[in-house]
Design an enzyme around this catalytic site. Sequence first.
Site, PDB file in Angstrom:
ATOM      1  N   GLU A 199       7.528  15.208 -21.582  1.00  0.00           N
ATOM      2  CA  GLU A 199       7.244  13.870 -22.074  1.00  0.00           C
ATOM      3  C   GLU A 199       8.459  13.208 -22.701  1.00  0.00           C
ATOM      4  O   GLU A 199       9.302  13.864 -23.312  1.00  0.00           O
ATOM      5  CB  GLU A 199       6.130  13.927 -23.125  1.00  0.00           C
ATOM      6  N   CYS A 208      -1.919  12.229 -30.363  1.00  0.00           N
ATOM      7  CA  CYS A 208      -0.874  12.408 -29.357  1.00  0.00           C
ATOM      8  C   CYS A 208      -1.496  12.105 -27.993  1.00  0.00           C
ATOM      9  O   CYS A 208      -2.470  12.752 -27.609  1.00  0.00           O
ATOM     10  CB  CYS A 208      -0.346  13.838 -29.344  1.00  0.00           C
TER      11      CYS A 208
END
Length: 306
Positions: free
Chosen positions: A222, A160
């Site tokens: 995000e 990630c």
Amino acid sequence: MSVTTRLLNAHAATRLSSSLPSSASPRYSHFLSTQFASPSLIQFPLTLKPSSTSSFSRVFSSSPSAITATSTMGEAPDVGMDAVQKRLMFDDECILVDENDGVVGHASKYNCHLWENILKGNALHRAFSVFLFNSKYELLLQQRSGTKVTFPLVWTNTCCSHPLYRESELIDEDALGVRNAAQRKLFDELGIPAEDVPVDHFTPLGRILYKASSDGKWGEHELDYLLFIVRDVNVNPNPDEVADVKYVNRDQLKELLRKADSGEEGINLSPWFRLVVDNFLLKWWENVENGTLKEAVDMKTIHKLS
């Protein structure tokens, strides 16, 4: 190579070479040295045309003063921060986007993850989450390093991270910029060679938008691209980034979820991973096993999850 590209590369190379500390990750240092030599495994389209669909064109035609302002506010050193993570926090420039994934500027990783900036609504940035399966259709998980600034020691999907504000990672076409970034970070975090994860083997399945606090000071906001790939790879984790790794099948993942929910063994999951698990992963896993992953692709919708 265009004038803009030369200026971008020259500026980044000068900045990075002058600021890279002795404690920097060897893998990261090596990858930085290759980024400015156009490595063959990172793909570009045959032509990068200035158009309304090019993030790179939009960003460089926007107000320089606005971009500078977003990238410089609040950059005060944190004394207790791990040296490697501190360098990444200040050197990495994330891509700021609006809720439709339109590029609006850039800001340091530090500024993008300060919870006070997230609450002000000016820290939404582009990210990606890789889900890597082996040929037995087991999913590779990682436990984030204890020195990570956000969500240390939580278990999460394979990798990630963020595409950075550089030409190779700003390409919108077929999410190529994000796929280039994923290849870079799989090497940096897990030591997976680029040839093991060619960028054209990633399948972008969808996008999610989420917000999560880590500890009251740090957090995430995000617009996250979900990338799936099925490959047998060599893994050599970087201890600056990863505490542990393991492959799991679906039953083993369900057991991990049970332990996290009941608080057993101190197991915690990252919020973005849990959102993907709860909303998409088990169904998409069936697509992986059945060879029908392309049928699950939906890159038009941005799923707002909480």
